[in-house]
Enzyme design. Structure first.
Site, mmCIF file in Angstrom:
data_model
loop_
_atom_site.group_PDB
_atom_site.id
_atom_site.type_symbol
_atom_site.label_atom_id
_atom_site.label_comp_id
_atom_site.label_asym_id
_atom_site.label_seq_id
_atom_site.Cartn_x
_atom_site.Cartn_y
_atom_site.Cartn_z
ATOM 1 N N SER A 142 0.869 -1.182 0.000
ATOM 2 C CA SER A 142 0.000 0.000 0.000
ATOM 3 C C SER A 142 0.901 1.225 0.000
ATOM 4 O O SER A 142 2.046 1.169 0.490
ATOM 5 C CB SER A 142 -0.857 0.020 1.271
ATOM 6 O OG SER A 142 -1.395 1.305 1.481
ATOM 7 N N TYR A 155 -1.581 -0.923 10.366
ATOM 8 C CA TYR A 155 -1.774 -1.265 8.948
ATOM 9 C C TYR A 155 -0.513 -0.915 8.158
ATOM 10 O O TYR A 155 -0.029 -1.713 7.345
ATOM 11 C CB TYR A 155 -2.987 -0.491 8.426
ATOM 12 C CG TYR A 155 -3.311 -0.739 6.973
ATOM 13 C CD1 TYR A 155 -3.793 -1.976 6.553
ATOM 14 C CD2 TYR A 155 -3.139 0.267 6.011
ATOM 15 C CE1 TYR A 155 -4.097 -2.201 5.215
ATOM 16 C CE2 TYR A 155 -3.447 0.042 4.686
ATOM 17 C CZ TYR A 155 -3.925 -1.197 4.294
ATOM 18 O OH TYR A 155 -4.223 -1.415 2.968
HETATM 19 P P1 NAD Z 1 -12.043 -5.744 0.366
HETATM 20 O O1 NAD Z 1 -12.377 -5.745 1.811
HETATM 21 O O2 NAD Z 1 -13.012 -5.215 -0.621
HETATM 22 O O3 NAD Z 1 -11.595 -7.224 -0.085
HETATM 23 C C1 NAD Z 1 -10.711 -7.993 0.688
HETATM 24 C C2 NAD Z 1 -11.106 -9.455 0.559
HETATM 25 O O4 NAD Z 1 -10.169 -10.229 1.351
HETATM 26 C C3 NAD Z 1 -12.508 -9.767 1.123
HETATM 27 O O5 NAD Z 1 -13.260 -10.491 0.173
HETATM 28 C C4 NAD Z 1 -12.232 -10.583 2.369
HETATM 29 O O6 NAD Z 1 -13.240 -11.552 2.657
HETATM 30 C C5 NAD Z 1 -10.898 -11.239 2.003
HETATM 31 N N1 NAD Z 1 -10.188 -11.691 3.207
HETATM 32 C C6 NAD Z 1 -10.011 -11.018 4.375
HETATM 33 N N2 NAD Z 1 -9.370 -11.793 5.264
HETATM 34 C C7 NAD Z 1 -9.114 -12.967 4.631
HETATM 35 C C8 NAD Z 1 -8.472 -14.158 5.038
HETATM 36 N N3 NAD Z 1 -7.987 -14.307 6.282
HETATM 37 N N4 NAD Z 1 -8.372 -15.190 4.145
HETATM 38 C C9 NAD Z 1 -8.883 -15.056 2.900
HETATM 39 N N5 NAD Z 1 -9.523 -13.950 2.473
HETATM 40 C C10 NAD Z 1 -9.633 -12.919 3.329
HETATM 41 O O7 NAD Z 1 -10.651 -4.937 0.283
HETATM 42 P P2 NAD Z 1 -9.843 -4.271 -0.953
HETATM 43 O O8 NAD Z 1 -9.932 -2.796 -0.791
HETATM 44 O O9 NAD Z 1 -10.182 -4.902 -2.247
HETATM 45 O O10 NAD Z 1 -8.361 -4.658 -0.497
HETATM 46 C C11 NAD Z 1 -7.611 -5.707 -1.109
HETATM 47 C C12 NAD Z 1 -6.162 -5.519 -0.733
HETATM 48 O O11 NAD Z 1 -5.709 -4.243 -1.195
HETATM 49 C C13 NAD Z 1 -5.888 -5.535 0.774
HETATM 50 O O12 NAD Z 1 -4.662 -6.222 1.015
HETATM 51 C C14 NAD Z 1 -5.734 -4.067 1.133
HETATM 52 O O13 NAD Z 1 -4.916 -3.876 2.259
HETATM 53 C C15 NAD Z 1 -5.070 -3.550 -0.137
HETATM 54 N N6 NAD Z 1 -5.207 -2.116 -0.338
HETATM 55 C C16 NAD Z 1 -6.435 -1.544 -0.440
HETATM 56 C C17 NAD Z 1 -6.522 -0.176 -0.624
HETATM 57 C C18 NAD Z 1 -7.835 0.531 -0.747
HETATM 58 O O14 NAD Z 1 -7.848 1.778 -0.666
HETATM 59 N N7 NAD Z 1 -8.955 -0.174 -0.936
HETATM 60 C C19 NAD Z 1 -5.357 0.609 -0.710
HETATM 61 C C20 NAD Z 1 -4.118 -0.019 -0.605
HETATM 62 C C21 NAD Z 1 -4.048 -1.395 -0.424
#
Ligand code: NAD
Length: 258
Positions: A142, A155
């Site tokens: 991130s 985080y």
């Molecule tokens: P989201 O919550 O929409 O999706 C995350 C998915 O991961 C969910 O379907 C959840 O059920 C699954 N998950 C959570 N814990 C789990 C586990 N223990 N085993 C298997 N699956 C699991 O989130 P997103 O925004 O799509 O984020 C995806 C990735 O991107 C994450 O690693 C997040 O940290 C990273 N990220 C997101 C952003 C943002 O702004 N959305 C920014 C930077 C990084």
């Protein structure tokens, strides 16, 4: 649309947000996608949408923090498709609060999902890639790994760890023709961010305005923006990228509005 023709691609956390978008995009580019998530119903929805669009996908439920689940995930994927060409370690959870506000159990859960959740799928998938002497691993970091942001210390620590992990993984696996790169998104409008906005602000519009004020272009990212970057790292188009961070952040890390 064949940038991933026949590539077996495993994506963790692919029931929602960036993982789901990536699964759909990878399949539309010819990949056979293994959708992993904790959530069975939503994971199956991703698979159904891919199949309805003419793509190939299966759902394998599993918790990225559980060694038995991750070992079974890799074995089932290889039993069905013979190999894994791409591993996208995407699953992750957020953590909000300054350290003095954070409960030890919350710290343990965030570090387990976001760091161990990259280690375990990699541990069980890499031996198959090493045997095949090819592969692309994409680790979800991130932009918070690079900048200080209020009330995100736990985080940020996990995403910094993922960035460091990716560089050392690259050194270990380069001799096997395996590339390891990291994605560093900025704020992307997914259920993850929606949940954060609800829990941290009373006024939704003010919350979105505050997030937007950090963006040079004045827009928040979409899951598809990150999926396109993941597609690049998964495909041979990025064959000269090794151990690299790729920023998809609307200018947050390298630009300044004022
Ligand atoms: P989201 O919550 O929409 O999706 C995350 C998915 O991961 C969910 O379907 C959840 O059920 C699954 N998950 C959570 N814990 C789990 C586990 N223990 N085993 C298997 N699956 C699991 O989130 P997103 O925004 O799509 O984020 C995806 C990735 O991107 C994450 O690693 C997040 O940290 C990273 N990220 C997101 C952003 C943002 O702004 N959305 C920014 C930077 C990084």
């Amino acid at each position: 649309m064949t940038r991933l023709a026949g590539k077996v691609s495993l994506i963790t956390g692919a029931a929602s947000g960036i993982g789901r978008s990536s699964a759909i995009l990878f399949a539309s580019e010819g990949a056979i996608v293994i959708v992993n998530d904790l959530e069975t119903e939503k994971g199956n929805e991703t698979v159904r949408d891919i199949r309805e669009a003419g793509g190939q996908a299966v759902f394998i439920q599993g918790d990225v923090t559980n060694p038995a689940d991750m070992s079974r995930l890799a074995e089932e994927a290889v039993a069905q498709f013979g190999r894994i060409d791409v591993l996208f370690n995407n699953a992750g959870i957020s953590g909000v609060g300054a350290l003095h506000e954070l409960e030890p159990d919350t710290w343990d859960r965030i570090t387990a999902v976001n760091i161990k959740g990259v280690y375990l799928p990699s541990k069980y998938v890499l031996p198959h890639m090493m045997r095949a002497r090819k592969g692309s691993v994409i680790n979800m970091s991130s932009c918070v790994a690079e900048i200080g942001l209020a009330r995100r210390a736990s985080y940020a620590a996990t995403k910094g760890a993922v960035l460091a992990l990716s560089k050392s993984m690259q050194v270990d696996y380069a001799p096997y023709n395996i590339r390891v790169n990291a994605l560093l998104p900025g704020t992307i409008l997914t259920p993850f961010v929606e949940r954060y906005l609800k829990s941290s602000y009373e006024d939704h519009e003010a919350a979105v305005a505050s997030l937007m004020s950090r963006q040079l272009g004045g827009e928040l990212g979409r899951p598809e923006d990150v999926a396109l970057a993941a597609l690049f790292l998964a495909s041979d188009d990025s064959k000269f990228m090794m151990g690299s961070p790729l920023y998809i952040d609307g200018g947050v890390v390298f630009g300044k509005n004022a």
